[in-house]
Write a protein that holds these residues in place. Structure first.
Motif, mmCIF file in Angstrom:
data_model
loop_
_atom_site.group_PDB
_atom_site.id
_atom_site.type_symbol
_atom_site.label_atom_id
_atom_site.label_comp_id
_atom_site.label_asym_id
_atom_site.label_seq_id
_atom_site.Cartn_x
_atom_site.Cartn_y
_atom_site.Cartn_z
ATOM 1 N N UNK A 130 0.824 -1.215 0.000
ATOM 2 C CA UNK A 130 0.000 0.000 0.000
ATOM 3 C C UNK A 130 0.854 1.259 0.000
ATOM 4 N N UNK A 131 2.124 1.124 0.388
ATOM 5 C CA UNK A 131 3.016 2.290 0.405
ATOM 6 C C UNK A 131 3.905 2.373 -0.835
ATOM 7 N N UNK A 134 14.090 -2.733 8.124
ATOM 8 C CA UNK A 134 12.668 -2.754 7.759
ATOM 9 C C UNK A 134 12.445 -1.556 6.846
ATOM 10 N N UNK A 192 17.175 -1.284 -0.049
ATOM 11 C CA UNK A 192 18.194 -0.240 0.114
ATOM 12 C C UNK A 192 19.559 -0.831 -0.209
ATOM 13 N N UNK A 243 -5.974 0.355 3.563
ATOM 14 C CA UNK A 243 -5.485 0.480 4.944
ATOM 15 C C UNK A 243 -5.846 -0.749 5.772
ATOM 16 N N UNK A 244 -4.994 -1.047 6.749
ATOM 17 C CA UNK A 244 -5.272 -2.096 7.727
ATOM 18 C C UNK A 244 -5.341 -1.432 9.100
ATOM 19 N N UNK A 275 -2.224 0.456 9.683
ATOM 20 C CA UNK A 275 -1.832 1.608 8.863
ATOM 21 C C UNK A 275 -2.932 2.665 8.739
ATOM 22 N N UNK A 331 -2.090 6.298 9.431
ATOM 23 C CA UNK A 331 -1.261 6.935 8.405
ATOM 24 C C UNK A 331 -2.153 7.566 7.351
ATOM 25 N N UNK A 332 -3.135 6.781 6.847
ATOM 26 C CA UNK A 332 -3.986 7.274 5.756
ATOM 27 C C UNK A 332 -4.979 8.319 6.260
ATOM 28 N N UNK A 388 9.852 3.901 12.343
ATOM 29 C CA UNK A 388 9.790 2.684 11.516
ATOM 30 C C UNK A 388 8.719 2.844 10.441
ATOM 31 N N UNK A 389 9.100 2.646 9.181
ATOM 32 C CA UNK A 389 8.130 2.682 8.081
ATOM 33 C C UNK A 389 8.529 1.640 7.060
ATOM 34 N N UNK A 390 7.671 0.660 6.709
ATOM 35 C CA UNK A 390 6.289 0.527 7.181
ATOM 36 C C UNK A 390 6.235 0.112 8.654
ATOM 37 N N UNK A 391 5.032 0.189 9.275
ATOM 38 C CA UNK A 391 4.903 -0.212 10.680
ATOM 39 C C UNK A 391 5.477 -1.607 10.925
ATOM 40 N N UNK A 392 6.129 -1.759 12.062
ATOM 41 C CA UNK A 392 6.852 -2.983 12.411
ATOM 42 C C UNK A 392 6.468 -3.313 13.850
ATOM 43 N N UNK A 435 18.116 6.421 6.658
ATOM 44 C CA UNK A 435 17.517 5.153 6.234
ATOM 45 C C UNK A 435 16.008 5.110 6.350
ATOM 46 N N UNK A 480 12.733 5.654 4.896
ATOM 47 C CA UNK A 480 12.352 5.823 3.484
ATOM 48 C C UNK A 480 10.837 5.937 3.335
#
Lengths: 386, 138
Positions: free
Chosen positions: A139-140, A255, A260, B8-9, B12, B15-16, B36-40, B94, B96
């Motif tokens: 989704x990202x 993550x 990267x 979306x979940x 997430x 975020x949206x 952290x992106x995406x969520x972890x 890092x 992103x």
């Protein structure tokens, strides 16, 4: 060599074609039978099987023997009455499966292990995506068009080029030299199709900096191997290729939404440390090298990570005149034979030690084969003739 | 056929929801402050498990990039070619966020260029965080 040391004693490719009228399972059986024929063993000698079964293209429902051909399929198709051990590796390619086969032989869990990797390319545009929605981590990324594998893998290459001040054009001599290895090889899908540097510079860009000639062409085909102990190998048809050192690693670091480059380098160097550590060997001891080339740039990057050249020097290294450095991917790899996921690398490493390569390195006694990328699992072996 | 829509979940949705308000938020470890992106589920720095979405400045540097053409992905036929960038946010090395670059010829976009987030309305139902090159590029 210790009598318990694992050795590759037989190798075989199936027929390989961009589009084949035969199903994947037929190619897998053909490659397995050719590997057995190569060493003089039969299906009843095989008591172990190891495979990397990951579907070779996106599929929603994988039909055994058609879309995938793993241990279930081969056990059914060949019968294998003596079977007592199996392994399916989720990551790391055929060389990771080979590492597990060597572990099984050296521990006594099996005595003769069949290893293979089959790839299937049915009609249709490879890798095309059509979903109207982007789920999970996609989704990202997918809403921006970062979905097709070529674009996903273009990202770390773009970073590498910018970081070290290189251009895609610097790859041209390597691409040309690599294709040259199969120009006279009737078993290659690119037989009779040599390239010039102008061809590479004019190649259609799929997702910059990657062109069509930086991507291995999807094919249907299979490579297979027979692994047994040094003691058993003494009585067989071919000279054994002893597994001197091995590493199965390449787990992702960090993550992140993208691959990267910086994470790849950390993971790749970890695999290298695991491979060389305790082997008693250095890169200078290897007379012929086979590095993964599913995307062209992985070959120079692995040359760096494995210590064959310095950081940022990979493209110069692979593009250098072959007389000035260790011979590399002399069977054409996947760029020269099609998308066969490391089997060209591993078979050539064995053939060089047996004196059977079409581009034989005189007196090759130590070879290296590596496959995979450090974000999806990778593995490497160092093979010796004594 | 058009660009795929994000689904979306539970993880997430904040975020949206923030994107809908014109705000860029990223999951942040509430123990050590790492983003952290995406969520972890676990912080890889302190192993903390409590995260919350917090606003970021939305400025960064282009870390890596490619260009999407209509031939490769027909879902984007009407808007391709598109520069696809990984923006490394100023908050943390890092970190992103992926986007396209608005208002620039894709061929002119360079790694190392500075960029800032801008929200693009796709239709009545959703918007996307995107990027625009900023003036401090020399």
């Amino acid at each position: 060599v210790s009598l318990t040391r694992a050795a590759i004693v037989g190798t075989g490719f199936s027929d390989v074609a961009r589009r084949s009228p035969d199903h994947l399972g037929a190619h897998v059986v053909q490659a397995c039978l050719r590997a057995l024929e190569d060493c003089g063993l039969t299906v009843s000698d095989i008591d172990g099987v190891a495979n990397y079964p990951n579907p070779s293209r996106p599929v929603t429902t994988a039909v055994d023997g058609f879309d995938v051909a793993g241990v279930n399929f081969v056990a059914r198709a060949l019968g294998l009455p003596s079977l007592r051990w199996f392994c399916s590796v989720a990551q790391g390619t055929v060389i990771a499966a080979l590492v597990e086969a060597a572990n099984a032989v050296e521990s006594g869990a099996a005595s003769c292990v069949l290893v293979w990797r089959g790839m299937f390319n049915p009609p249709g545009r490879f890798g095309r995506l059509a979903a109207p929605q982007a789920d999970g981590p996609n989704q990202f990324t997918h809403p921006y068009g970062l979905a097709h594998n070529v674009l996903v893998f273009a990202m770390p290459f773009s970073r590498y080029l910018a970081r070290y001040g290189r251009r895609r054009e610097d790859m041209a001599p390597f691409i040309v030299q690599n294709r040259g290895y199969v120009a006279d090889d009737p078993t290659s899908v690119f037989a009779g199709q040599p390239l010039t540097e102008a061809d590479y510079l004019a190649a259609p860009i799929v997702g910059p900096p990657l062109s069509l000639l930086d991507c291995d062409m999807p094919v249907t085909g299979c490579g297979a191997f027979v692994v047994c102990s040094a003691e058993r190998a003494r009585d067989l048809r071919q000279r054994p290729a002893y597994v001197k050192a091995r590493a199965s690693l390449g787990l992702p670091v960090g993550n992140s939404l993208i691959i990267r480059y910086e994470d790849l380098a950390v993971s790749g160097r970890r695999l290298a440390a695991a491979l060389w550590g305790g082997s008693g060997l250095r890169p200078a001891d290897v007379q012929q090298v086979n590095l993964y080339d599913g995307f062209s740039y992985y070959t120079p990057l692995w040359a760096e990570w494995l210590g064959f050249c310095g950081e940022g020097e990979g493209i110069d290294f692979v593009s250098a005149d072959v007389k000035t450095r260790v011979p590399l991917n002399t069977s054409g790899g996947a760029l020269g034979r099609g998308r066969l996921h490391g089997t060209p690398q591993l078979i050539e490493a064995v053939h060089q030690l047996q004196g059977r390569s079409r581009h034989q390195v005189p007196g090759a006694r130590v070879t290296l084969a590596q496959a995979g990328d450090p974000s999806h699992g990778a593995a490497a072996v160092i093979l010796t003739s004594e | 056929v058009s660009r795929p829509r994000p689904v979306p979940t539970d993880l997430t949705e904040p975020f949206w929801a923030a994107v809908g308000r014109g705000e860029l938020v990223i999951a942040r470890c509430q123990t050590c402050g790492r983003w952290e992106h995406p969520p972890f589920p676990v912080c890889p720095q302190c192993y903390g498990t409590k995260f919350a979405f917090e606003a970021v400045a939305g400025t960064g540097t282009i870390h890596s990039m490619t260009i999407l053409t209509a031939d490769l992905d027909p879902r984007f036929a009407e808007i391709a070619p598109l520069a696809v960038i990984a923006a490394e946010l100023d908050e943390q090395p890092g970190l992103i966020v992926v986007g396209n670059v608005l208002g620039a010829d894709p061929g002119s976009v360079r790694i190392g260029a500075r960029c800032a987030v801008e929200f693009e309305r796709i239709d009545d139902a959703f918007s996307l965080p995107q990027f625009r090159l900023t003036e401090d590029n020399s």
